[in-house]
Structure formats: C-alpha cells, structure tokens
Design an enzyme around this catalytic site. Structure first.
Site, PDB file in Angstrom:
ATOM      1  CG  ASN A 104      -2.138  -0.835   1.068  1.00 54.44           C
ATOM      2  OD1 ASN A 104      -2.603  -1.054  -0.051  1.00 54.44           O
ATOM      3  ND2 ASN A 104      -2.680  -1.323   2.175  1.00 54.44           N
ATOM      4  CB  SER A 130      -8.037  -5.091  -2.065  1.00 54.86           C
ATOM      5  OG  SER A 130      -8.965  -5.172  -0.992  1.00 54.86           O
ATOM      6  CE  LYS A 184      -5.871  -2.246  -1.305  1.00 51.59           C
ATOM      7  NZ  LYS A 184      -5.263  -2.007  -0.051  1.00 51.59           N
ATOM      8  CG  HIS A 187     -10.093  -0.755  -2.149  1.00 48.37           C
ATOM      9  ND1 HIS A 187      -9.620  -1.099  -0.890  1.00 48.37           N
ATOM     10  CD2 HIS A 187     -10.882  -1.784  -2.537  1.00 48.37           C
ATOM     11  CE1 HIS A 187     -10.100  -2.277  -0.558  1.00 48.37           C
ATOM     12  NE2 HIS A 187     -10.864  -2.722  -1.525  1.00 48.37           N
ATOM     13  CG  ASN A 188      -7.021   0.694   1.550  1.00 48.18           C
ATOM     14  OD1 ASN A 188      -7.429  -0.094   0.696  1.00 48.18           O
ATOM     15  ND2 ASN A 188      -6.027   0.407   2.346  1.00 48.18           N
ATOM     16  CD  GLU A 191     -10.203  -1.528   3.908  1.00 48.31           C
ATOM     17  OE1 GLU A 191      -9.925  -2.090   2.847  1.00 48.31           O
ATOM     18  OE2 GLU A 191      -9.370  -1.406   4.840  1.00 48.31           O
ATOM     19  CE1 TYR A 192      -8.315   3.096   6.448  1.00 49.87           C
ATOM     20  CE2 TYR A 192      -8.564   4.918   7.981  1.00 49.87           C
ATOM     21  CZ  TYR A 192      -7.790   3.930   7.412  1.00 49.87           C
ATOM     22  OH  TYR A 192      -6.496   3.783   7.817  1.00 49.87           O
ATOM     23  CE  LYS A 262      -1.120  -2.107   7.616  1.00 45.76           C
ATOM     24  NZ  LYS A 262      -2.367  -2.725   7.975  1.00 45.76           N
ATOM     25  NE  ARG A 447     -12.374  33.517   0.503  1.00 44.93           N
ATOM     26  CZ  ARG A 447     -12.035  33.847  -0.736  1.00 44.93           C
ATOM     27  NH1 ARG A 447     -12.963  34.221  -1.584  1.00 44.93           N
ATOM     28  NH2 ARG A 447     -10.786  33.795  -1.123  1.00 44.93           N
TER      29      ARG A 447
HETATM   30  C1  6PG Z   1      -7.190  -4.591   1.692  1.00 43.52           C
HETATM   31  C2  6PG Z   1      -6.974  -3.802   2.956  1.00 43.52           C
HETATM   32  C3  6PG Z   1      -5.547  -3.880   3.380  1.00 43.52           C
HETATM   33  C4  6PG Z   1      -5.301  -3.501   4.831  1.00 43.52           C
HETATM   34  C5  6PG Z   1      -5.710  -2.100   5.156  1.00 43.52           C
HETATM   35  C6  6PG Z   1      -5.800  -1.842   6.625  1.00 43.52           C
HETATM   36  O1  6PG Z   1      -7.671  -3.968   0.763  1.00 43.52           O
HETATM   37  O2  6PG Z   1      -6.896  -5.777   1.670  1.00 43.52           O
HETATM   38  O3  6PG Z   1      -7.317  -2.479   2.752  1.00 43.52           O
HETATM   39  O4  6PG Z   1      -4.792  -3.142   2.479  1.00 43.52           O
HETATM   40  O5  6PG Z   1      -5.954  -4.389   5.655  1.00 43.52           O
HETATM   41  O6  6PG Z   1      -4.761  -1.267   4.581  1.00 43.52           O
HETATM   42  O7  6PG Z   1      -5.704  -0.492   6.777  1.00 43.52           O
HETATM   43  P1  6PG Z   1      -5.675   0.241   8.160  1.00 43.52           P
HETATM   44  O8  6PG Z   1      -4.606  -0.418   8.999  1.00 43.52           O
HETATM   45  O9  6PG Z   1      -5.329   1.638   7.815  1.00 43.52           O
HETATM   46  O10 6PG Z   1      -7.032   0.069   8.726  1.00 43.52           O
END
Ligand code: 6PG
Length: 471
Positions: A104, A130, A184, A187-188, A191-192, A262, A447
């Site tokens: 990543n 992923s 990617k 994507h994350n 995911e968050y 991370k 402003r």
């Molecule tokens: C994936 C996940 C993988 C990882 C995350 C965790 O797609 O397989 O995203 O890359 O588990 O990066 O991210 P954090 O530690 O930031 O939650």
C-alpha cells in the site's frame, strides 16, 4: 525443480506474500520467494508441497533463479522498506527487468520510484492488492498501474490468480504512473467509510436497542442477504458470533475500542483536499478513528459530560429496517464520493481511468466488494463520463426512496446522543449536492468584508469588491 527459470519472484514472505506465491503456483506458474527471515522461507517450503516454488534467504541466489528479463514482486511494508529493497535490488538487476510493488505505497512515492527506475531502464508497476490473507491465497482484486507493456508481461499471472465474478477477472490495467496505487488508496478510503457507517449501525443497535451479540449477528446476516450484501457486512455477522475463551463471553466485548490505522484512509482525505473533491464520509471515518484513540480522555469525559438516556420509540423491527435502509443510502453516497474523487484524480494526474473497469474489479476479491457494485458498473457502462453516481437514474431512485429513513435514523441518534458522523456526512453530502443554492454567498461576502478577497455576482459577469461598513 532446481533451475534458473522461475517466472516470477516474491520478496517478503509474510502471510500475504506467502499466500500469493501459493496462489500463483496453484495457477501453474513457477515462483521463487525470498525473505531474510529463515523461518518464513522454511514455512513457504513446507506449504509448497509439490508446487513449483523455490525459497531462499540469499537475495543474490533468489535473483539468479529468475527467468530473464526478470519480474520481481515485493510485498513489504510501505515507505522506507520499499526503498531499501529497491536499493538492494538495483545492483542485481539488468535493464529490462521489472519490479512490482504490491504494497500500500503512497502514490507520490510510486511516481518517484517509477522515475528513478526508468532512468536505469528498470520497469516498475505499482500494484494495489486487496482481499487480505484469504484474498491473496484464493483470489484478490489486483489494481495495477504503470507502463502498459510492463503490465502485459505479468498480466497472465495476475489474471489467472485474481478473484473472478461472473467469469470476469478482478484485475484490469488501470493506467500509467501511480494509477494502481491511487485507486487502491481510494479503495481504502471507501473501506474506512463503510466500516465507520457499519460501526454506527452497531452502536444504534447495541446502545439504542440493546440487542445481544446473537441478535446482532442475526441482523447483519439477514442484511447480507439483501441490498447490503457485501464482504464487510458478512464478516460483521461472523464477528458477533465469536466466543471468547472465558465461557459465555464474546470476543467483540473484550476488544479495546481504539481503532488503529496505517494511513491509507488519511491519505485519501488528504489528497481529496488537495484536488478539491469532497469526501465527507471518508473524512468522518478518519476523524472517528482518531477520536477513538483518545481512550483515556473519553473515559474521563464520560464521567462529566452527560447526555440523554437511550430511548428508542416506535418498535424494534421498524427501527432495524430503517437502519438497513440508511446503511444502503450511505453505501451509495460513499461509492459516489470515491468514484467522483477518482474521476477528478484521473484528469489531474493523467491516469485516464475507466471507472467502469474500476467498479468491475472491485466486485470480487477486495474488502469493499458489495452487490451494489453491479449497479455502479451498469451506471458507468451507460455513461462513462458520469460526473456523480448520485445522478445515475437507477441509483438516484434508490437513494431518494431511502432519504426519509436516514433522516429519521439520524434524528433518533441525535436525540439519544449516539454519534453518527458517517451517516450524517453521507446525508449532508446528498443534501448539499442536490442543492441548487448553498449559503456560500455569505462566505464570499465575509471574505470580501474582512480581506478584500472579492466576489462574483449572479446577475453580472466580473469580479467585485465592496467597501463594507467596517472602517
Ligand atoms: C485490503 C486492505 C488492506 C489492509 C488495510 C488496513 O484492501 O486488503 O485495505 O490493504 O488491511 O490497509 O488499513 P488500516 O490499517 O489503515 O485500517
């Protein structure tokens, strides 16, 4: 087989690296693996059985085993370790060889490495992967970026080893430069945001309705059979079933409520700010991980800052149904934010992304796979240049039909003092995006008032400044 003809090498034999090696070998490719840690190499050799796999703890030996021009993939932690490996590899490689970074990595690092390696005639692919451990072993989603001819050299390996959906591979060449690592990263970010809104639904069901873990598992597993069908909902149902060693107790209740990270979600928010794309649900998710880490302050404050007592009226079943509906609403707005970000980034960084392809390769293998991605693919298939998923005819109906539910859920959450920043940000994104007028005219006036920053008018072209009554 003891020869010098292994088709691909893997540096870093942690669980992900080892599983990918086994996956590649299962699909008929010969793979050499390297790790400095002897135990990991031994483990790979044990798991290799009859597969064509070679393991080494000596980098030079590993390199000499590879077919020329060589293809070397690395799965090491992002940042300095990637540069350290590249620097060790450079003297051992020859022009025409290919390095693939499967970690990543931040996309700006990938751009820098691409340039430095190109100066030495070494090809470089930034590959988002992923799917976690089991994805790596049995079929992940691969997000490759870099030079197309370099990708073509490894496409047979990635295609056969990727997840499949309706017979289609969850891998596609995404674009030049850092396109793969950028996709990617987004994507994350998605995911968050998905994890955040799911955790808010858990909060509403647990603190609001006082459901037990068995009931929670039942709710999520029912949801997983409907509109919300997705990997993250599926694992959530599993999580609530897991017992702890102590009889009668559940593991989920023993896990500290401090979420680690991370950094990829934060990077998504940071770059979204840089390219000026709103991703409020992703921002909220990053902030909530940060707030969760203030555990001792929260514990202290909980004894001083009291809120309302929990009281959910109107029945359990309707409330659960409304949460399901709200999550679906949020899920669509989260994908809308991520895709809108990719659209702008594609123009900004010249990736030439095909959003339909991105949605396609996210349908299987990856963490954010969800059945709604079929509709998202269809939206981009119909209109490749779609500016926002919220205005796709099918998806817009889906969310319009659910706005009453999410408004009602947020209202109840607010009345009960249950924080729902992800759901709220999703609804606010929808409400702002559908507003032909926003109060930004006041921001412009302010402003100009305090800083003479000028403003534009809606009835006349040009740039204006007014001497407001402040002096
Ligand atoms: C994936 C996940 C993988 C990882 C995350 C965790 O797609 O397989 O995203 O890359 O588990 O990066 O991210 P954090 O530690 O930031 O939650």
């Amino acid at each position: 087989m003891e020869n010098n003809d292994y088709e691909i090498g893997m540096i870093g034999l942690g669980v992900m690296g080892r599983n990918l090696v086994l996956n590649f070998a299962d699909h008929g490719f010969s793979v050499a693996g390297f790790d400095m840690d002897r135990a990991k190499v031994i483990q790979l050799k044990e798991e290799a059985e009859k597969r064509t796999i070679y393991g080494s703890i000596v980098l030079q030996d590993f390199i000499t085993r590879l077919r020329k021009p060589r293809a070397v993939m690395m799965l090491v932690p992002a940042g300095a370790p990637v540069d350290a490996v590249i620097n060790e590899l450079i003297p051992l490689l020859a022009p025409g060889d290919l390095i693939i970074d499967g970690g990543n990595s931040h996309f700006t690092d990938t751009n820098k490495r691409l340039k430095e390696l190109a100066d030495r005639n070494i090809h470089f692919i930034g590959l988002g992967i992923s799917g976690g451990e089991s994805g790596a072993r049995f079929g992940p989603s691969f997000m490759p970026g870099g030079a197309k001819d370099a990708y073509d050299r490894i496409s047979p390996i990635l295609e056969t080893s990727s997840a499949k959906v309706n017979g289609e591979n969850c891998v596609a060449y995404l674009g030049p430069g850092s396109a793969g690592h950028y996709v990617k990263m987004v994507h994350n970010g998605i995911e968050y945001a998905l994890m955040q809104v799911i955790s808010e639904s858990y909060d509403l069901l647990k603190r609001g309705l006082e459901l037990t873990n068995y009931q929670l598992s039942e709710v999520y597993s029912t949801w997983n059979k409907g509109l919300l069908q997705s990997f993250l909902i599926e694992i959530t149902a599993d999580i609530f079933q897991k017992q702890d060693d102590e009889p009668g107790s559940f593991l989920i209740d023993k896990i500290l409520d401090e979420a680690k990270q991370k950094g990829t979600g934060k990077w998504t928010s940071q770059d979204a700010m840089d390219i000026q794309v709103p991703v409020p649900t992703i921002d909220a998710a990053v902030s909530m991980r940060d707030i969760s880490a203030y555990k001792s302050e929260r514990d202290f404050a909980s004894g001083i800052l009291f809120g309302p007592d929990y009281k959910i009226e109107g029945g359990t079943e309707p409330f659960i149904r409304q949460i399901e509906s709200s999550l679906y609403f949020a899920m669509i707005t989260i994908f809308a934010q991520g895709m809108a970000m990719l659209k702008t980034a594609s123009a900004e960084y010249k990736y030439d992304l095909k959003l339909e392809e991105v949605a396609k390769i996210w349908r299987g293998g990856c963490i954010i796979r969800a059945s709604v991605l079929e509709n998202i693919c269809a939206a981009f298939e119909k209109s490749a240049g779609l500016s926002n998923l919220l205005i796709d005819p099918y998806l817009s109906k889906e969310i319009l039909n659910r706005q009453d539910d999410i408004r009602s859920i947020i209202k109840t959450a607010v009345e009960n003092g249950i924080p729902v920043p992800g759901l709220s940000a999703s609804l606010a994104y929808f409400d702002s995006y559908r507003s032909g007028w926003l109060p930004a005219n006041l921001v412009q006036a302010q402003r100009d008032y305090f800083g003479a920053h000028t403003y534009e008018r809606n009835d006349e072209k040009g740039t204006f400044h007014t001497q407001w009554n402040h002096i």
